[in-house]
Design an enzyme around this catalytic site. Structure first.
Site, PDB file in Angstrom:
ATOM      1  CE  LYS A  21      -4.134  -1.935   2.139  1.00  0.00           C
ATOM      2  NZ  LYS A  21      -5.145  -1.811   3.198  1.00  0.00           N
ATOM      3  CG  ASN A  43      -7.751   0.900  -0.644  1.00  0.00           C
ATOM      4  OD1 ASN A  43      -7.893   1.967  -1.249  1.00  0.00           O
ATOM      5  ND2 ASN A  43      -8.758   0.291  -0.050  1.00  0.00           N
ATOM      6  N   GLY A  50      -2.505   2.053  17.355  1.00  0.00           N
ATOM      7  CA  GLY A  50      -1.627   1.709  16.247  1.00  0.00           C
ATOM      8  C   GLY A  50      -1.267   2.956  15.464  1.00  0.00           C
ATOM      9  CB  ALA A  51       1.214   4.959  14.880  1.00  0.00           C
ATOM     10  CB  ALA A  91      -3.858  -0.579   9.459  1.00  0.00           C
ATOM     11  CG  ASN A 144       2.156   2.751  17.624  1.00  0.00           C
ATOM     12  OD1 ASN A 144       1.542   1.696  17.440  1.00  0.00           O
ATOM     13  ND2 ASN A 144       3.345   2.972  17.091  1.00  0.00           N
ATOM     14  CE  LYS A 149       5.458   2.806  13.120  1.00  0.00           C
ATOM     15  NZ  LYS A 149       5.592   1.321  13.072  1.00  0.00           N
TER      16      LYS A 149
HETATM   17  P1  ATR Z   1      -0.105  -2.120   9.065  1.00  0.00           P
HETATM   18  O1  ATR Z   1       0.085  -1.726   7.643  1.00  0.00           O
HETATM   19  O2  ATR Z   1      -0.944  -3.354   9.272  1.00  0.00           O
HETATM   20  O3  ATR Z   1      -0.543  -0.997   9.938  1.00  0.00           O
HETATM   21  P2  ATR Z   1       2.535  -1.762  10.114  1.00  0.00           P
HETATM   22  O4  ATR Z   1       2.698  -0.498   9.341  1.00  0.00           O
HETATM   23  O5  ATR Z   1       3.694  -2.716  10.221  1.00  0.00           O
HETATM   24  O6  ATR Z   1       1.342  -2.618   9.556  1.00  0.00           O
HETATM   25  O7  ATR Z   1       2.059  -1.349  11.597  1.00  0.00           O
HETATM   26  C1  ATR Z   1       1.812  -2.310  12.571  1.00  0.00           C
HETATM   27  C2  ATR Z   1       1.203  -1.639  13.812  1.00  0.00           C
HETATM   28  O8  ATR Z   1       0.913  -2.645  14.793  1.00  0.00           O
HETATM   29  C3  ATR Z   1       2.125  -0.649  14.487  1.00  0.00           C
HETATM   30  O9  ATR Z   1       1.353   0.347  15.124  1.00  0.00           O
HETATM   31  C4  ATR Z   1       2.840  -1.544  15.511  1.00  0.00           C
HETATM   32  O10 ATR Z   1       3.398  -0.869  16.604  1.00  0.00           O
HETATM   33  P3  ATR Z   1       4.909  -0.240  16.495  1.00  0.00           P
HETATM   34  O11 ATR Z   1       4.773   0.998  15.675  1.00  0.00           O
HETATM   35  O12 ATR Z   1       5.290   0.008  17.898  1.00  0.00           O
HETATM   36  O13 ATR Z   1       5.744  -1.307  15.801  1.00  0.00           O
HETATM   37  C5  ATR Z   1       1.668  -2.365  15.982  1.00  0.00           C
HETATM   38  N1  ATR Z   1       2.089  -3.630  16.581  1.00  0.00           N
HETATM   39  C6  ATR Z   1       2.582  -4.730  15.963  1.00  0.00           C
HETATM   40  N2  ATR Z   1       2.839  -5.704  16.866  1.00  0.00           N
HETATM   41  C7  ATR Z   1       2.506  -5.208  18.080  1.00  0.00           C
HETATM   42  C8  ATR Z   1       2.504  -5.741  19.413  1.00  0.00           C
HETATM   43  N3  ATR Z   1       2.942  -6.982  19.673  1.00  0.00           N
HETATM   44  N4  ATR Z   1       2.046  -4.935  20.411  1.00  0.00           N
HETATM   45  C9  ATR Z   1       1.626  -3.691  20.174  1.00  0.00           C
HETATM   46  N5  ATR Z   1       1.589  -3.126  18.929  1.00  0.00           N
HETATM   47  C10 ATR Z   1       2.006  -3.883  17.901  1.00  0.00           C
END
Ligand code: ATR
Length: 279
Positions: free
Chosen positions: A69, A90, A131-132, A135, A155, A160
């Site tokens: 994406k 997307n 999350g950041a 998505a 996050n 981020k």
């Molecule tokens: P996507 O495109 O699905 O958003 P991404 O850009 O890799 O994938 O982002 C993954 C998100 O899930 C991020 O916010 C990540 O947190 P970090 O920025 O700290 O990496 C979060 N994430 C992934 N695994 C995690 C976990 N075990 N606990 C908490 N947050 C998690």
């Protein structure tokens, strides 16, 4: 004489799990639009080449899923304002002159599912976006435009969340919305709507925020669906919140892409109901 259908696809890696072909095929049946919609598995380093090959085959457009994406804006001739804000897209439309138009319908799909299908208004509400990554970036702008009063982006990696808040601060000001970034454990309040946009369940980890963010009746939304969403939904139900998975978002983002490509709005609520019954 039957018409040759216009060809579309979803590109990703992996892509075998994608439900987009079933959704778009059903939209085509219900609207009578002559389209065929396929899956295309693209090598990790071959996204641009995959798009070019599909266009050369006569493709009319494609949806893009993980992990490509964020590669779309660099490839497109023109990006919608939503894509410029999110830094990810997307949906690609292949125009007759050979140019590529990129849009991002993920946020529209989320907002439509929350407000229309779940019947929960966003205007004036307090939202926690967990999350950041890509998505979360895809939905923050549309959540602000839908009139949320306050959005906290929480996050694990605070920097981020802060960057995402920074890139959306002008829109938040325009919308008269409060927008802040926090570490998940520091969020000391509850919210009307909690949206999980993390990949923590895929990583086998637990829910990435404390249960104090929920109150009875809060809408707790996981942008994933199926087994990946189950832990979050169980947690939300256990704490008296109203759980909802991302199947409706998936159908509604597809409906926005279909509208963009065909100029026809498909009956997305009907297709969502059919898919919910089938699971
Ligand atoms: P996507 O495109 O699905 O958003 P991404 O850009 O890799 O994938 O982002 C993954 C998100 O899930 C991020 O916010 C990540 O947190 P970090 O920025 O700290 O990496 C979060 N994430 C992934 N695994 C995690 C976990 N075990 N606990 C908490 N947050 C998690």
């Amino acid at each position: 004489m039957s018409q040759t259908p216009d060809l579309y696809c979803v590109m990703g890696n992996p892509v075998a799990h994608s439900r987009s072909p079933a959704i778009h095929t059903r939209f085509a049946e219900l609207t009578g639009e002559p389209i065929a919609y396929e899956r295309r598995l693209v090598p990790m380093d071959g996204f641009a080449q995959g798009v070019r090959a599909f266009a050369a085959e006569g493709g009319h457009g494609c949806n893009v899923t993980v992990p490509f994406k964020t590669e779309v804006p660099g490839l497109a001739s023109e990006c919608s304002a939503r894509v410029q804000l999110a830094g990810a897209a997307n949906t690609l439309t292949f125009r007759a002159d050979g140019s590529l138009y990129a849009d991002n319908t993920d946020g529209l799909g989320l907002v439509a599912d929350i407000t229309r299908n779940a019947g929960v208004p966003l205007a004036g509400r307090d939202v926690l976006l967990v999350g950041a990554g890509g998505a979360a970036a895809g939905v923050l702008g549309p959540l602000l435009l839908a009139g949320a009063r306050h959005i906290t982006v929480a996050n694990r990696t605070l920097a981020k969340a802060q960057a995402l808040v920074q890139s959306h601060s002008a829109l938040a000001t325009l919308q008269k919305a409060e927008l802040i970034a926090q570490e998940p454990q520091a969020v000391g309040r509850n919210f009307d709507i909690i949206i999980n946009a993390t990949a923590s369940s895929l990583a086998g980890a637990g829910v990435p925020v404390p249960a104090t963010v929920l109150r009875p009746g809060s809408l707790a939304y996981d942008m994933m669906y199926g087994p990946a969403a189950q832990g979050f939904l169980d947690w939300a139900r256990h704490h008296g919140a109203v759980p909802r998975d991302g199947l409706g978002m998936l159908v509604e983002q597809a409906a926005e892409a279909f509208l963009l490509w065909r100029g026809v709005r498909p009956p997305s609520a009907q297709v969502l109901a059919e898919m919910q019954q089938a699971t």
